[in-house]
Design an enzyme around this catalytic site. Structure first.
Site, PDB file in Angstrom:
ATOM      1  CG  HIS A 129       2.910  -0.686  10.538  1.00 18.36           C
ATOM      2  ND1 HIS A 129       3.741  -0.807   9.456  1.00 18.36           N
ATOM      3  CD2 HIS A 129       2.118  -1.789  10.509  1.00 18.36           C
ATOM      4  CE1 HIS A 129       3.469  -1.923   8.819  1.00 18.36           C
ATOM      5  NE2 HIS A 129       2.495  -2.534   9.431  1.00 18.36           N
ATOM      6  CG  PHE A 378      -2.504   0.422   2.108  1.00 21.68           C
ATOM      7  CD1 PHE A 378      -2.035   1.127   1.010  1.00 21.68           C
ATOM      8  CD2 PHE A 378      -3.375  -0.628   1.886  1.00 21.68           C
ATOM      9  CE1 PHE A 378      -2.420   0.792  -0.280  1.00 21.68           C
ATOM     10  CE2 PHE A 378      -3.775  -0.973   0.602  1.00 21.68           C
ATOM     11  CZ  PHE A 378      -3.292  -0.257  -0.482  1.00 21.68           C
ATOM     12  CB  CYS A 379       1.738   2.015   7.334  1.00 18.49           C
ATOM     13  SG  CYS A 379       3.006   2.925   6.462  1.00 18.49           S
ATOM     14  CB  ALA A 380      -2.268  -1.708   7.928  1.00 16.08           C
TER      15      ALA A 380
END
Ligand code: PLP
Length: 456
Positions: A129, A378-380
């Site tokens: 992100h 995982f911020c993805a």
């Protein structure tokens, strides 16, 4: 090669000493073990060498660029020498600037703030992100989000196609990660850079996961900017880096307005204020800089260089193989991958286990084996959802067996220069035991996390 023989292999180096290597943690099942930090992709432990360098400097700490005293001069020299060390570590070209920031997120937001008017931005949906989101905030940038490729060659083709459709004379920026924070897979950075440049675009490399594991040479890769974070590079003191072409940085308003960024400020007769901003990296470093954090990054860069990246890379490749083979032997474990099981990757692997909520599995690894991994998206989010093949399923944090549908989150194991063989061996054994025998403890969901139930 069995892990036990790694240390005897001359082409690899021994794990580099890191802080926390002797920390003992309690097990819910009784007793304690040495903590196995296998979440390097989130934040890596500090190198002992970095800690020692910082401790040696600490008594001499002083203000940077703003003091006449001896310690201020010394600290200013240390700060600027650190800039030169980072430039050397990244193989910067003549004229490149190294700007110190707080992190990769900060570096990429800084770059987003200096985009030229009318800039088109091309970014793969697979990005973290921090690399996916900043561009939409730049006032008039037009952002194109590219589909997840399933091979490195497809990544280049997808980019080529997207770039061919744009106005070739307007400014454009391509954003790409060097190594995925979810799969650890290496992206074809050199090829993407060539494609970007062939179409008159610039390219920024998110090296947050690449720089701690592989040499990053900005000139050799021919990327325009590189961003990375100190805390993933064994230097957790709150600094990051944006390095690369000076022109966009120099032509834009400072990221933050304030002292340090301004060369001269004068009150006008009409009551306004005239400012001349620096044209150097200081333009985007307003405020008192984090000299400890910056020195820590420079120290880590030197330590990795001296250890020999070739030997670090080779050791990590062998550890990756060990984990990959170990997980492949456990029924019901699926390692996530965009580019295929054999794709080269750094020491970052995500996986799901049939019949398990990932949060539950990660909680059991921690409570019963003293192993710290991460579970989640995982911020993805777009990438993990693509890899898991759906949007329905059990919420992250849930315990017990997953509800109907796909699991929404995954487990990530990650390691690097400080990881001893034993941590990887313990991890592979623990996964096998948990899958075969189940957890030995009861767990419950509390505050959005799966935790051992100690009430019984
Ligand atoms: N890019 C990638 C690939 C990452 O893995 C991360 C962090 O996990 C970031 C960017 C953001 O880094 P930071 O949180 O240090 O800003």
């Amino acid at each position: 090669m069995p892990v036990a023989t790694l240390a005897a292999d001359q082409s690899v180096c021994a794990p580099l000493p890191v802080l926390g290597r002797d920390v003992r943690v309690p097990l819910v099942t009784g007793g304690e073990v040495t903590y196995a930090a296998l979440d390097y992709a989130a934040s890596a432990p500090a190198l002992q060498r970095v800690w020692d360098d910082v401790a040696a400097y600490a008594p001499y700490y002083g203000s940077v660029h703003r003091g006449a005293g001896y310690l201020s001069q010394l600290s200013t020299d240390l700060f600027e020498n650190s800039r030169a060390a980072v430039a050397g570590f990244l193989g910067c070209r003549e004229g490149d600037q190294v700007v110190f920031t707080r992190s990769t997120t900060d570096s990429l937001n800084l770059l987003a703030s200096v985009l030229p008017v009318g800039c088109r931005v091309f970014v793969f949906e697979t990005e973290h992100h921090a690399a996916l989101l900043p561009w939409g905030r730049a006032s008039d940038a037009e952002v194109t989000c590219l589909d997840a490729p399933r091979t490195p060659a497809q990544a280049v083709e997808t980019l080529e196609r997207a770039l061919a459709d744009r106005d070739p004379y307007g400014p454009a920026l391509v954003v790409v990660t060097g190594a995925s924070n979810v799969t650890g897979e290496l992206w074809p950075v050199r090829e993407l850079a060539a494609a970007a440049h062939a179409h008159g675009a610039r390219i920024v490399l998110d090296a947050a996961q690449l720089a701690p594991h592989h040499p990053v040479d900005i000139a050799e890769l021919d990327v325009d900017w590189v961003a990375f974070s100190g805390h993933k590079l064994y230097a957790p003191f709150g600094s990051g880096v944006l390095a690369g072409r000076a022109d966009w940085l120099r032509d834009a308003e400072p990221y933050l307005a304030g002292g340090g960024a301004s060369r001269s400020v004068a009150r006008r007769a009409d009551g306004g204020v005239d400012v001349q901003w620096h044209e150097s990296a200081a333009r985007h470093e307003a405020g008192s800089p984090n000299v400890i954090g910056v020195y820590a990054i420079a120290s880590a860069c030197k330590a990795l260089g001296e250890a020999g990246f070739d030997r670090l890379v080779e050791r990590e490749r062998q550890l990756v193989e060990q984990v990959r083979t170990g997980l492949a032997a456990v029924p019901g474990v699926r390692v996530l991958s965009l580019f295929g099981d054999d794709a080269p990757r750094v020491g970052v692997l995500s996986f799901v286990v049939d019949g398990w909520n990932s949060s539950h599995f990660a909680a059991a690894l921690s409570a019963e084996y003293g192993i710290g991994v991460r579970d989640g998206l995982f911020c993805a989010h777009p990438l993990v959802r693509t890899l898991l093949g759906g949007e329905d399923g059990t919420e992250p944090g849930a315990c017990g067996a997953p509800d109907e549908g796909a699991t929404l989150n995954a487990i990530r194991v990650s390691f690097g220069a400080g990881t001893p063989d034993e941590h990887v061996e313990r991890f592979v054994r623990a996964v096998g035991e948990l899958v075969r025998n189940g957890a030995r403890w009861l767990y419950r969901t509390e505050g959005g996390r799966c935790v051992p139930d100690t009430s019984a």
